[in-house]
Design an enzyme around this catalytic site. Structure first.
Site, PDB file in Angstrom:
ATOM      1  N   ARG A 158       0.823  -1.237   0.000  1.00  0.00           N
ATOM      2  CA  ARG A 158       0.000   0.000   0.000  1.00  0.00           C
ATOM      3  C   ARG A 158       0.846   1.271   0.000  1.00  0.00           C
ATOM      4  NH1 ARG A 158      -2.494  -3.211   3.546  1.00  0.00           N
ATOM      5  NH2 ARG A 158      -4.335  -4.280   2.731  1.00  0.00           N
TER       6      ARG A 158
ATOM      7  N   LYS B  17       3.429  11.834 -10.644  1.00  0.00           N
ATOM      8  CA  LYS B  17       2.521  10.985 -11.420  1.00  0.00           C
ATOM      9  C   LYS B  17       3.252   9.697 -11.782  1.00  0.00           C
ATOM     10  CE  LYS B  17      -0.249  14.247 -14.126  1.00  0.00           C
ATOM     11  NZ  LYS B  17      -0.573  14.520 -15.543  1.00  0.00           N
TER      12      LYS B  17
ATOM     13  N   GLU C   9      10.499  19.320 -24.442  1.00  0.00           N
ATOM     14  CA  GLU C   9       9.805  19.687 -23.201  1.00  0.00           C
ATOM     15  C   GLU C   9      10.404  20.975 -22.612  1.00  0.00           C
ATOM     16  OE1 GLU C   9       7.140  18.058 -22.448  1.00  0.00           O
ATOM     17  OE2 GLU C   9       7.440  16.138 -23.497  1.00  0.00           O
TER      18      GLU C   9
ATOM     19  N   LYS D 118       8.735  23.431 -13.956  1.00  0.00           N
ATOM     20  CA  LYS D 118       7.760  22.329 -13.790  1.00  0.00           C
ATOM     21  C   LYS D 118       7.369  22.170 -12.319  1.00  0.00           C
ATOM     22  CE  LYS D 118       5.970  17.879 -14.339  1.00  0.00           C
ATOM     23  NZ  LYS D 118       5.837  16.583 -14.967  1.00  0.00           N
TER      24      LYS D 118
ATOM     25  N   GLU E 269      -3.541  18.202 -10.272  1.00  0.00           N
ATOM     26  CA  GLU E 269      -4.017  18.556 -11.615  1.00  0.00           C
ATOM     27  C   GLU E 269      -5.468  19.032 -11.607  1.00  0.00           C
ATOM     28  OE1 GLU E 269      -3.264  15.529 -14.561  1.00  0.00           O
ATOM     29  OE2 GLU E 269      -2.770  17.066 -16.021  1.00  0.00           O
TER      30      GLU E 269
ATOM     31  N   ARG F   1      -1.994  22.983 -13.599  1.00  0.00           N
ATOM     32  CA  ARG F   1      -1.100  21.969 -14.154  1.00  0.00           C
ATOM     33  C   ARG F   1      -1.406  21.668 -15.624  1.00  0.00           C
ATOM     34  NH1 ARG F   1       1.093  16.885 -10.516  1.00  0.00           N
ATOM     35  NH2 ARG F   1       2.424  15.967 -12.102  1.00  0.00           N
TER      36      ARG F   1
ATOM     37  N   ASN G  66       0.378  20.871 -20.530  1.00  0.00           N
ATOM     38  CA  ASN G  66      -0.109  20.153 -21.718  1.00  0.00           C
ATOM     39  C   ASN G  66       0.056  20.964 -22.997  1.00  0.00           C
ATOM     40  OD1 ASN G  66      -0.898  17.790 -20.496  1.00  0.00           O
ATOM     41  ND2 ASN G  66      -2.945  18.567 -19.992  1.00  0.00           N
TER      42      ASN G  66
ATOM     43  N   HIS H 120       0.649  19.363 -26.256  1.00  0.00           N
ATOM     44  CA  HIS H 120       0.480  17.926 -26.057  1.00  0.00           C
ATOM     45  C   HIS H 120      -0.846  17.371 -26.552  1.00  0.00           C
ATOM     46  CE1 HIS H 120       4.201  18.025 -23.904  1.00  0.00           C
ATOM     47  NE2 HIS H 120       4.110  16.746 -23.590  1.00  0.00           N
TER      48      HIS H 120
ATOM     49  N   HIS I  40      -0.554  14.275 -28.916  1.00  0.00           N
ATOM     50  CA  HIS I  40      -1.138  12.945 -28.708  1.00  0.00           C
ATOM     51  C   HIS I  40      -1.926  12.509 -29.940  1.00  0.00           C
ATOM     52  CE1 HIS I  40      -0.844  13.744 -24.123  1.00  0.00           C
ATOM     53  NE2 HIS I  40       0.251  13.169 -24.587  1.00  0.00           N
TER      54      HIS I  40
ATOM     55  N   HIS J 167       7.771  11.159 -29.385  1.00  0.00           N
ATOM     56  CA  HIS J 167       7.049  12.116 -28.551  1.00  0.00           C
ATOM     57  C   HIS J 167       7.573  13.550 -28.711  1.00  0.00           C
ATOM     58  CE1 HIS J 167       4.528  13.492 -25.309  1.00  0.00           C
ATOM     59  NE2 HIS J 167       5.569  13.972 -24.666  1.00  0.00           N
TER      60      HIS J 167
END
Ligand SMILES: NC(=O)c1ccc[n+]([C@@H]2O[C@H](COP(=O)([O-])OP(=O)(O)OC[C@H]3O[C@@H](n4cnc5c(N)ncnc54)[C@H](O)[C@@H]3O)[C@@H](O)[C@H]2O)c1
Ligand SMILES: [Zn+2]
Length: 371
Positions: A130, A152, A194, A236, A246, A250, A254, A257, A261, A273
């Protein structure tokens, strides 16, 4: 006792983990002192080092030996490199391996590698017992300036990338830019895209500096690379600290992005990417200009900087705009006939709250066709 005799039961729970303190250390040569850094920021009776096979040979086994030499049990767990291995089967294998060690609830998982390793090892650390302590030692530029920061973690599912995961902050992110010496140029380029994004959404001075120093950065001049990493980490982590889960700001990360995507999916992931993000930023800046939300000339400035880094500045001519739009419609941000984009006002200035703007699909289609 009847129910009426029982006092109302209420509990106030707080979940500190997503905002838990996380130490970020950026130091050329830091890997040579990894055992001391772990002792200071993530002390544990046992460590599980996780690396893909490529990074295990280059850096992971050295980290394992250094920790063992400092008197702590440390095992190296490896998996084959590549996004295709960031999957549920490998994740379960990793959990089983942690159980077999056994790692214990007070153990610590140390990811040494790129974003694939950090994402999968982080999600294993979030789930094992956990949640056990976790440390990121990023070895790609993309992981140093992006994937290792923000808590994340995820694996890919058949239905989509990063579809299963958790927020699990690392105790420590240990960045040693010297590990980039072995990184192939194409992988470096993904991280540079990035970094351009960070300048575009938050800091015009950084954007201009990186444009002026593109040649030195591409030659991997140590001082230039170190500054680039430091500024991107600052940008960042600043955004993530203000919005750890988020809920709003945040979304700025993106930028480029949403289109990226769509392009990645439409190309069957043949476009990498960083290239997709470069194209995505140009397309999204163009959309912003056409909607009068973005200052004219912004897409032009982006193109000049991306070109200086050898990154693409428009989608390939054989890319089908319909396929990109189709992919956008399955994007979680898509609403009937429109997609929400994190646009910028100008280089260095993001959209203001609510951070994203709806753009009708026909406008996106036109931009993809004419660029
Ligand atoms: N969690 C987040 O917030 C977040 C953010 C952005 C991206 N990501 C994820 O990150 C992943 C992409 O990360 P990546 O580009 O680092 O991919 P990666 O981990 O697959 O690394 C790229 C390649 O470089 C090799 N490599 C790594 N370090 C090296 C080194 N120092 N020398 C030589 N080779 C080295 C790896 O073996 C691999 O083949 C994606 O899965 C993406 O979803 C996560
Ligand atoms: Zn990205």
């Amino acid at each position: 006792m009847s129910r009426g005799d029982v006092a109302p039961f209420s509990l106030s729970l707080s979940f500190p983990r997503p905002t838990e303190a996380c130490e970020i250390i950026l130091e050329r040569g830091a890997l040579g002192r990894v055992a001391a850094f772990l002792e200071a920021y993530a002390p544990a009776p046992r460590y599980a080092i996780v690396s893909d096979g490529t990074v295990a040979a280059l850096h992971g086994s050295a980290v394992q030996r250094a920790i063992a030499a400092a008197g702590r049990p440390a095992e190296l767990l490896t998996f084959p490199p590549g996004e295709a291995n960031k999957n549920a089967a490998r994740w379960v294998e990793l959990l089983e391996a942690l159980g077999d060690l056994p790692l214990g609830r007070d153990g610590c998982v140390v990811a040494v590698g790129g974003g694939v390793t950090g994402d999968m090892a982080g999600f294993a650390a979030a789930a094992f017992a956990r949640g056990v302590a976790f440390v990121q030692v990023p070895t790609t530029l993309l992981a140093m300036v992006d994937a290792a920061l923000g808590g994340k973690t995820a694996i890919d599912l058949g239905a989509g990338k990063n579809l299963a995961g958790a927020f699990h902050q690392p105790r420590l992110v240990l960045i040693d830019p010297a590990t980039l010496d072995t990184l192939p140029d194409a992988e470096l380029a993904d991280g540079l895209a990035e970094a351009v994004k960070h300048g575009a959404i938050a800091d015009a001075g950084y954007f201009d500096w990186m444009t002026d120093h593109a040649a030195a950065i591409l030659e991997r001049d140590p001082a230039s690379l170190d500054r680039l990493i430091e500024d991107s980490v600052r940008i960042k982590t600043g955004i993530v600290a203000r919005d750890p889960l988020e809920a709003g700001e945040r979304a700025l990360l993106n930028f480029g992005h949403t289109i990226a995507h769509g392009i990645e999916q439409a190309s069957g992931y043949a476009i990498r990417h960083g290239h997709a993000v470069a194209m995505g930023m140009v397309v999204e800046a163009t959309l912003g200009e056409r909607l009068d939300l973005t200052r004219p000339g912004t897409a032009h400035r982006l193109r000049a900087t991306l070109a200086a880094f050898g990154l693409p500045i428009s989608p390939p001519h054989d890319l089908d705009p319909d396929a990109v739009i189709h992919a956008l419609q399955s994007d979680k941000k898509a609403r009937a006939g429109v997609t929400h984009y994190a646009l910028i006002q100008q280089i260095g200035t993001p959209a203001s709250p609510p951070w994203t703007h709806p753009v009708p699909h026909p406008l996106t289609h036109a931009a993809l066709q004419t660029l």
